[in-house]
Design an enzyme around this catalytic site. Structure first.
Site, PDB file in Angstrom:
ATOM      1  N   TYR A 144       0.804  -1.167  -0.181  1.00 16.96           N
ATOM      2  CA  TYR A 144      -0.133  -0.223   0.143  1.00 16.96           C
ATOM      3  C   TYR A 144       1.101   1.175   0.023  1.00 16.96           C
ATOM      4  O   TYR A 144       1.811   1.310   0.890  1.00 16.96           O
ATOM      5  CB  TYR A 144      -0.953  -0.023   0.939  1.00 16.96           C
ATOM      6  CG  TYR A 144      -1.712   1.100   1.320  1.00 16.96           C
ATOM      7  CD1 TYR A 144      -1.582   2.174   2.515  1.00 16.96           C
ATOM      8  CD2 TYR A 144      -2.862   1.558   0.508  1.00 16.96           C
ATOM      9  CE1 TYR A 144      -2.467   3.104   2.471  1.00 16.96           C
ATOM     10  CE2 TYR A 144      -3.688   2.669   0.525  1.00 16.96           C
ATOM     11  CZ  TYR A 144      -3.525   3.484   1.621  1.00 16.96           C
ATOM     12  OH  TYR A 144      -4.315   4.531   1.743  1.00 16.96           O
ATOM     13  N   ASP A 239       9.578   2.829  -0.904  1.00 15.83           N
ATOM     14  CA  ASP A 239       8.392   3.444   0.051  1.00 15.83           C
ATOM     15  C   ASP A 239       8.756   3.025   1.230  1.00 15.83           C
ATOM     16  O   ASP A 239       8.285   1.985   1.896  1.00 15.83           O
ATOM     17  CB  ASP A 239       7.197   2.932  -0.643  1.00 15.83           C
ATOM     18  CG  ASP A 239       6.103   3.567   0.546  1.00 15.83           C
ATOM     19  OD1 ASP A 239       4.567   3.383   0.213  1.00 15.83           O
ATOM     20  OD2 ASP A 239       6.309   4.303   1.208  1.00 15.83           O
ATOM     21  N   LYS A 267       5.229   9.419   8.405  1.00 12.62           N
ATOM     22  CA  LYS A 267       4.896   8.895   9.722  1.00 12.62           C
ATOM     23  C   LYS A 267       5.873   9.355  10.711  1.00 12.62           C
ATOM     24  O   LYS A 267       6.005  10.674  11.318  1.00 12.62           O
ATOM     25  CB  LYS A 267       4.991   7.423   9.674  1.00 12.62           C
ATOM     26  CG  LYS A 267       3.809   6.906   8.815  1.00 12.62           C
ATOM     27  CD  LYS A 267       3.558   5.364   8.866  1.00 12.62           C
ATOM     28  CE  LYS A 267       2.582   4.805   7.834  1.00 12.62           C
ATOM     29  NZ  LYS A 267       1.036   4.870   8.332  1.00 12.62           N
TER      30      LYS A 267
HETATM   31  P1  KE4 Z   1      -0.635   8.314   4.092  1.00 15.09           P
HETATM   32  O1  KE4 Z   1      -1.182   9.013   2.896  1.00 15.09           O
HETATM   33  O2  KE4 Z   1      -1.784   7.642   5.021  1.00 15.09           O
HETATM   34  O3  KE4 Z   1       0.124   9.244   5.311  1.00 15.09           O
HETATM   35  O4  KE4 Z   1       0.573   7.468   3.965  1.00 15.09           O
HETATM   36  C1  KE4 Z   1       0.213   6.370   2.796  1.00 15.09           C
HETATM   37  C2  KE4 Z   1       1.219   5.490   3.124  1.00 15.09           C
HETATM   38  C3  KE4 Z   1       2.205   5.255   2.126  1.00 15.09           C
HETATM   39  N1  KE4 Z   1       3.178   4.114   2.354  1.00 15.09           N
HETATM   40  C4  KE4 Z   1       3.143   3.229   3.200  1.00 15.09           C
HETATM   41  C5  KE4 Z   1       3.949   2.111   3.125  1.00 15.09           C
HETATM   42  C6  KE4 Z   1       1.966   3.374   4.128  1.00 15.09           C
HETATM   43  O5  KE4 Z   1       1.915   2.568   5.196  1.00 15.09           O
HETATM   44  C7  KE4 Z   1       0.975   4.232   3.934  1.00 15.09           C
HETATM   45  C8  KE4 Z   1      -0.030   4.454   5.106  1.00 15.09           C
HETATM   46  N2  KE4 Z   1      -0.088   3.368   6.065  1.00 15.09           N
HETATM   47  C9  KE4 Z   1      -1.367   3.141   6.504  1.00 15.09           C
HETATM   48  C10 KE4 Z   1      -1.327   2.124   7.546  1.00 15.09           C
HETATM   49  N3  KE4 Z   1      -0.772   0.792   7.136  1.00 15.09           N
HETATM   50  C11 KE4 Z   1      -2.139   4.247   7.187  1.00 15.09           C
HETATM   51  C12 KE4 Z   1      -3.424   4.009   7.851  1.00 15.09           C
HETATM   52  C13 KE4 Z   1      -4.512   4.629   7.310  1.00 15.09           C
HETATM   53  O6  KE4 Z   1      -4.709   4.459   6.174  1.00 15.09           O
HETATM   54  O7  KE4 Z   1      -5.475   4.955   8.094  1.00 15.09           O
END
Ligand code: KE4
Length: 429
Positions: A144, A239, A267
């Site tokens: 993701y 990523d 994060k």
């Molecule tokens: P954000 O747009 O949510 O800040 O980041 C996206 C993203 C990109 N790359 C990786 C490896 C990520 O894990 C994420 C976001 N992680 C999820 C939890 N597995 C966010 C939680 C959510 O969607 O509420």
């Protein structure tokens, strides 16, 4: 456990926020429960609207590696807030955090701040396409990278949790440019290269897959991607939104000694405030506006509060022994978890890289998305409910990673294991 206030708040939230949440996985739908409304955190604990205390293994989905309300981070945010929250102009804070990131990741000569991981990966893909003049992108099923259209193909995390790994609303004209390979399977990459190598701008990968649970790279997998990208002139994007500063101070690329062409961060580098970043070799990054023709922008990019929180966080991570202590605690929890599941004869497969981990409800090894999906999500939901009702707050999905923070004490870990013992005993009935 009394949860009436959270339930009332959830009903109220559902009236004006889709699903009552601002991010789908928070809705607890895959575990069939009503989410807890959290009112405050301290150290490794969070407290809900009914006053219940939980040991927190979500940590805001990764950012809170030092725990909630760390005094140095709170002070940094407070101090900056008194000077101003946002100017839309360059600040010293952005330089200071950028210099810390560049010093930590040798592959990163320059870095651009954004406000989320989604923006970081979306921008990195655009930059790779601008740099190569090619259109196609390879991602891995179950990984993701945020919710940009091009990347919502067989996406993990909440997309998989809710059964929508290929979102509606994404035109096929977009998805035709995204090719899906199998994590830990170089043959699946070679099959795509055989057909499309001259059309592929980038391969984007979570070096440790943290959005289908936690799946470490098999020996040779990341090296194989690096070699293939170099051979075919493809941009290798790591990523590291989740793994950056989580699995090591310089992220997975330092742990596995692989040099990507571009890295996405998020994060932890914002210390709990909205942040993302992408960076890499100077020759690539100087293609970005205002220097080059690849446009990318953001009103709150490099936001002073987020920069202050990120800088304070990274300073704490630089303290002697920070990762050694975290590794010791995470190894203990994972080892004892494995023992408990075995003693209760519950099919399980435990994975861990540093302080991110997962326990799959399956008795077969999990090396990719298809294998992760074999896990018994019903059994997981029962286990999750048992733990939550004993004050242990796990990620509400089998397809998410758990996170340990520096604030978790041995006592918290032993309390967690005691609750686990009871939850597993309930599963056996
Ligand atoms: P954000 O747009 O949510 O800040 O980041 C996206 C993203 C990109 N790359 C990786 C490896 C990520 O894990 C994420 C976001 N992680 C999820 C939890 N597995 C966010 C939680 C959510 O969607 O509420």
């Amino acid at each position: 456990m009394i949860t009436i206030t959270s339930e009332k708040l959830f009903s109220r939230a559902e009236k004006c926020i889709p699903g009552g949440v601002n991010s789908p996985v928070r809705a607890f739908r895959s575990v069939g429960l009503s989410p807890r409304f959290i009112v405050r955190g301290r150290g490794c604990h969070v407290y809900d609207a009914d006053g219940n205390q939980y040991i927190d293994y979500v940590g805001s989905w990764g950012p809170l590696i030092v725990g909630h309300t760390h005094p140095e981070i709170v002070a940094a945010i407070r101090e900056q807030a008194g000077r101003g929250s946002s100017f839309g102009a360059p600040t010293t804070l952005e330089i200071e955090l950028a210099e810390m990131l560049v010093a930590a990741l040798p592959s990163m000569e320059m870095v651009r701040m954004v406000s989320s991981g989604t923006e970081a990966t979306m921008s990195a893909i655009r930059l790779a396409r601008g740099a190569t003049g090619r259109k196609k992108v390879v991602k891995f099923a179950g990984c993701y990278h945020g919710h940009a259209d091009a990347l919502l193909i067989k996406a993990g995390s909440g997309a998989t949790t809710l059964g929508v790994p290929d979102s509606s609303g994404v035109p096929e004209e977009f998805t035709n440019l995204t090719l899906s390979a199998v994590f830990n399977d170089l043959a699946s990459v070679d099959a795509l290269l055989a057909e499309y190598s001259r059309e592929i701008a980038a391969i984007i990968v979570e070096p440790v897959a943290g959005n289908m649970g936690t799946i470490p790279p098999e020996p040779g997998f990341l090296e194989g991607l690096r070699q293939r990208c170099t051979q075919h002139g493809i941009i290798l994007i790591f990523d590291e939104v989740m793994t950056g500063f989580r699995v090591a101070y310089g992220g997975a690329q330092n742990l596995y000694k692989i040099t990507p062409d571009l890295t996405c961060l998020g994060k932890i580098i914002g210390g709990g405030l909205p942040v993302g970043a992408f960076g890499g070799r100077r020759e690539l990054m100087e293609l970005l506006a205002p220097l080059g023709s690849v446009y990318q922008a953001g009103t709150l990019s490099g936001n002073p509060l987020a920069m202050a929180a990120g800088r304070a966080t990274l300073k704490i991570l630089q303290t002697e022994g920070f990762y050694t202590q975290l590794e010791r605690k995470a190894a203990y929890l994972s080892r004892e978890t494995d023992k408990l599941f075995t003693s209760h004869d519950i099919p399980h497969y435990c994975t861990r890289v540093g302080s991110m981990f997962c326990t799959y409800f399956t008795d077969t090894p999990v090396k990719n998305y298809q294998q992760a999906q074999q896990a018994d999500t019903q059994q997981f939901a029962r286990y999750f409910a048992g733990m939550l009702n004993q004050g242990i707050y796990l990620a509400p999905s089998q397809f998410e990673a758990g996170f340990l923070s520096a604030a978790h004490t041995q006592e918290d870990l032993d309390q967690t294991l005691k609750a686990m013992e009871k939850s597993l005993a309930e599963l056996e009935k």
